[in-house]
Design an enzyme around this catalytic site. Structure first.
Site, PDB file in Angstrom:
ATOM      1  N   TYR A 199      -5.051  15.350  -3.804  1.00  0.00           N
ATOM      2  CA  TYR A 199      -6.489  15.167  -3.905  1.00  0.00           C
ATOM      3  C   TYR A 199      -7.178  16.242  -3.068  1.00  0.00           C
ATOM      4  CZ  TYR A 199      -6.172  12.671   0.625  1.00  0.00           C
ATOM      5  OH  TYR A 199      -5.934  12.325   1.927  1.00  0.00           O
ATOM      6  N   ASP A 237      -1.863 -24.265 -10.551  1.00  0.00           N
ATOM      7  CA  ASP A 237      -1.536 -25.402 -11.407  1.00  0.00           C
ATOM      8  C   ASP A 237      -0.115 -25.836 -11.082  1.00  0.00           C
ATOM      9  OD1 ASP A 237      -0.295 -23.196 -12.564  1.00  0.00           O
ATOM     10  OD2 ASP A 237      -0.689 -23.837 -14.614  1.00  0.00           O
ATOM     11  N   HIS A 271       1.066  10.909   6.195  1.00  0.00           N
ATOM     12  CA  HIS A 271       0.518  11.453   4.953  1.00  0.00           C
ATOM     13  C   HIS A 271      -0.088  12.816   5.288  1.00  0.00           C
ATOM     14  CE1 HIS A 271      -2.151  12.062   1.596  1.00  0.00           C
ATOM     15  NE2 HIS A 271      -3.228  11.700   2.255  1.00  0.00           N
TER      16      HIS A 271
END
Length: 815
Positions: free
Chosen positions: A258, A543, A224
């Site tokens: 960013y 369940d 990155h």
């Protein structure tokens, strides 16, 4: 009681955080082994820029991040901060992103993170380097901020050491010793460390450690890009070396970017480049890496587009340049979530991998709870190491889907949006017939599942289906609604093959299942029972639908690999129980609707009348030439059967039913119709509506609990509880506005205050209203209570309704 001997592999932020959390709970016999130096180990924690943005569409991941912020904000090392709450600001430069920002604000509100939508001028006041003319607005989270990873690492390690933990540098792990199916010791290049519990926190080296215990760790180290500019005149004298930053973290997700300040420079992280995967085996050791193992050479050509977008948003960068950069390695998984949990076949060997700084403290807390208390307080099913099907752990699948996770990290993703690569992967025997009918497939657990069929486009019922908002219209068609209406009027065939099926057999099968589940299973062969798996504290783990097919043979309809893992771990050691995953070798058609019996009965000599085969009964039969196990069940609230057969006979079963059904107006219906019909009946979906964070009475599943049947796992935690004592409830809401079909994870507000969140939602085609199920306080969950759902920044009125909404007297299903 003698404390367990715990060995943690890796002294990055995850290992140190777990050591801190364990020792805080009294487990102090902890040894942390690190192949590099302490505490700049050379892993991802050593180079991470430390940004913490808390909000995602996942409640669990947001909870991890919230705890990380809370803990690191209160943490110091030598009187220096470990976390600064400077805020986070996500800006939108396109209408699509601005719409999505509103959705993200809803997530934050649902999960209890204070946030604000800001106009361009407000964004520029928060971050003066922004050009407000380039943005439409922003999403501001004041509690987001910047972590100092190495300080947080060492501060937590020091606390753990004060309580008795040991940290050893330059101890590269070369082997794991076992005693049968239990972990015994960890072997390094220098010594052997006996252990009762081992936790691999090796990050991008995780797959290497996994191989030592024959465990695939499905992660891919990915490079990155992160670059730093030259010093900027605009930041001169603004920040200090101690504080580093004064402005909020900034994300420009439209450009996969960013930003954070480094005193007088700007750091820029980029996801917009090509995926750069690397094998864990190719990562250099600390003593031979040019800088550190987690950093590989910067590739300027991959950063060019990112730089142009950065300059466009922050014009001050136009007079600067990239002065330095790295391609930093960190871990990606096929679904983007961490890998947490215990080895399925080696007791005591645990994994906490693919964890980012953002979630590190939260993950460590959950892992410590899991180890010390036996289970975490938070639902971890989406992070569990054992959540993947076998096919999803293949090297090719892990590589391709992890690369996809990297590419999509900042994308606007719809909750139904499927992957495009490695498809089709798993198909039912009906796949070609479904293609002929124009099936539109989405994907689940690798399965191709039809959501609607273009062959139904000419049904007159299509005209009855109202249009819906743009977001809810994606991966949907009014044809799906027509399918639901026809299933209620006539009969439809649903492909149920993707549901997990287990066979539990052996002389102790009944006793085993009785102790593992909540309902009474000691019934005659031919009985089918809906029941629950519980955690020790009474939380609903899953369940199940269990059919007793013989004295010592049961078919279990489960929710996925975690159910199989849970049951296998608890099998008696004497060989009295056998559990087999029969899903790959079998298939299932749900045949439901008022005409189901009229279609089916002429095809068999077995009596399918209500008197002969009542609701929740099972019968082996022949449908034409096809041997089936027929179960009188209906997850859509209509007369009908689940018809199971072997995979080799699946095509024949489809053709037999399809041909016979033409005179009854049979159609093929998909998952979209199925979801609508189940919500009209109020049937829960485990993992969406209900998790381990909820007990049966809160979830409206108390009917599946038989406290008088004797011991079962989790029973003690339910003593004294009932539907009358709960503080919150899973609640049915209806929305009169035809246009507003919500999707799930939206906040629910009462008197303008967020009090809960939506789980499942869909259009109720038969009742003519939109439906949403939500977790709400018991005093709000009263019939007739008016609430609002925040949906993309709008307030959608809804009202609490009695359930089920359709056929409350159960006449249709029992006809």
């Amino acid at each position: 009681m003698t404390q367990p001997r715990v060995v943690l592999i890796g002294a990055g932020i995850v290992g140190c955080a777990i050591a801190d959390e364990l020792t805080a709970r009294g487990w102090t016999n902890v040894t942390v082994l690190e192949q590099g130096p302490l505490f700049a180990t050379g892993g991802s924690s050593s180079h991470a820029p430390g940004l913490v943005f808390q909000t995602t569409g996942c409640k669990t991941m947001t909870s991890f991040a919230k705890y990380t912020v809370e803990k690191y904000t209160a943490l110091t090392m030598d009187d220096m901060w470990c976390f600064q709450q400077l805020g986070g600001l996500e800006v939108a430069t396109t209408p699509e992103r601005w719409t999505d920002v509103k959705r993200r604000h809803g997530w934050a509100t649902a999960w209890g993170v204070e946030s604000f939508l800001r106009d361009p001028e407000e964004c520029a006041r928060l971050h003066p380097l922004l050009d407000p003319s380039k943005i439409l607005g922003g999403f501001h989270i004041p509690s987001d901020g910047i972590a100092k990873p190495l300080r947080a690492v060492e501060a937590q390690a020091r606390r753990a050491m004060e309580r008795g933990a040991k940290f050893l540098a330059h101890h590269k792990v070369i082997g794991i010793e076992r005693n049968g199916r239990r972990v015994k010791a960890v072997v390094t290049e220098h010594d052997t460390f006996p252990a009762d519990v081992v936790v691999s926190c090796a990050g991008m080296w995780g797959p290497r450690i996994g191989r030592m215990v024959d465990l695939d760790i499905p992660l891919v180290p990915m490079a990155h890009q992160y670059a730093k500019t030259a010093p900027l005149q605009a930041l001169k004298g603004v920040n200090t070396e101690l504080s580093e930053m004064s402005k909020p973290l900034l994300r420009h997700q439209d450009a996969d970017l960013y930003f954070r300040e480094h005193v007088d420079r700007i750091g820029i992280g980029a996801y917009g480049h090509r995926p750069m995967p690397i094998s864990a085996d190719d990562i250099l050791d600390f003593d031979v890496a040019p800088t550190m193992p987690s950093e590989i050479g910067f590739t300027p050509e991959d950063f060019e587009t990112s730089w142009d977008a950065a300059v466009d948003l922050l014009p001050v960068l136009g007079d600067s340049k990239v002065e330095e950069g790295v391609n930093g390695l960190f871990s990606f998984t096929p679904d983007g979530n961490p890998l947490l949990g215990e080895h399925p076949d080696l007791q005591g060997f645990w994994v906490a991998e693919a964890v980012w700084i953002t979630h590190s403290a939260g993950v460590a807390k959950a892992m410590a709870e899991w180890l010390v208390d036996g289970q975490p307080d938070i639902d971890l099913h989406g992070c569990d190491l054992n959540r993947f099907e076998d096919v999803q752990r293949s090297p090719g699948y892990v590589h391709e889907r992890s690369c996809r996770a990297f590419v999509e990290v900042y994308d606007v993703l719809h909750p139904l949006q499927p992957a495009e690569n490695l498809r089709p992967l798993r198909t039912s025997p009906f796949y070609e017939r479904q293609q002929e009918l124009g099936a539109v497939f989405l994907e689940a657990s690798g399965w191709e599942r039809p959501h609607w069929y273009e062959a139904n486009a000419t049904l007159p019922e299509v005209a009855e289906i109202p249009e819906r908002n743009e977001w809810a219209s994606r991966f949907w068609s009014p044809i799906a609604g027509a399918g639901a209406l026809v299933a209620r009027k006539r009969v439809a065939m649903f492909d149920m093959t993707a549901l997990k099926r287990l066979e539990v057999s052996g002389p102790e099968a009944l006793t085993f299942l009785q102790t593992m589940t909540t309902n009474q299973l000691d019934r005659k062969p031919g009985a089918v029972v809906y029941t629950l798996l519980l955690d020790e504290d009474g939380g609903v783990r899953s369940d199940l639908t269990i059919a007793r097919l013989g004295e010592n043979r049961f078919q279990v309809g489960a929710n996925g690999p975690l159910d199989l893992d849970w049951l296998r771990r608890r099998m008696p050691p004497n060989g009295g129980v056998h559990i087999t995953d029969i899903t790959p070798g079998t298939c299932c058609i749900g045949l439901w609707g008022p005409e189901a019996r009229n279609l089916l009965q002429p095809l068999t000599r077995t009596d399918f009348s209500h008197e002969a085969m009542g609701y929740f009964k099972a019968q082996e039969a022949f449908i034409g030439e096809v041997p089936v196990t027929a179960m009188r069940l209906s997850y859509v609230g209509e007369l009908g059967w689940e018809l199971y057969t072997t995979a080799d006979m699946g095509r024949k079963l489809w053709d037999t039913l399809w041909e016979a059904g033409q005179r009854h107006g049979v159609i093929a219906a998909g998952r979209s119709a199925f979801t609508s019909m189940r919500l009209e009946k109020g049937y829960r979906s485990w993992g969406t509506d209900v998790t381990t964070e909820h007990d049966p009475f809160e979830a409206g599943l108390g009917f599946a609990v038989r406290m008088n049947k004797g011991y079962f796992h989790g029973r003690q935690a339910l003593e004294g509880k009932s539907e009358e004592t709960v503080a919150r409830k899973l609640t049915c809401l209806v929305i009169d506005d035809d246009h507003q079909v919500v999707m799930g994870s939206e906040p629910v507000l009462a008197d303008g205050v967020a009090v809960g969140y939506v789980t499942s939602a869909a259009r109720g085609y038969s009742i003519g209203k939109n439906i949403a199920y939500a977790w709400l306080p018991a005093d709000v969950a009263r019939e007739g209570t008016q609430v609002e759902i925040e949906y993309f920044g709008e307030r959608v009125p809804a009202v609490v309704a009695a359930e089920p909404l359709f056929d409350p007297e159960m006449k249709r299903i029992r006809s």
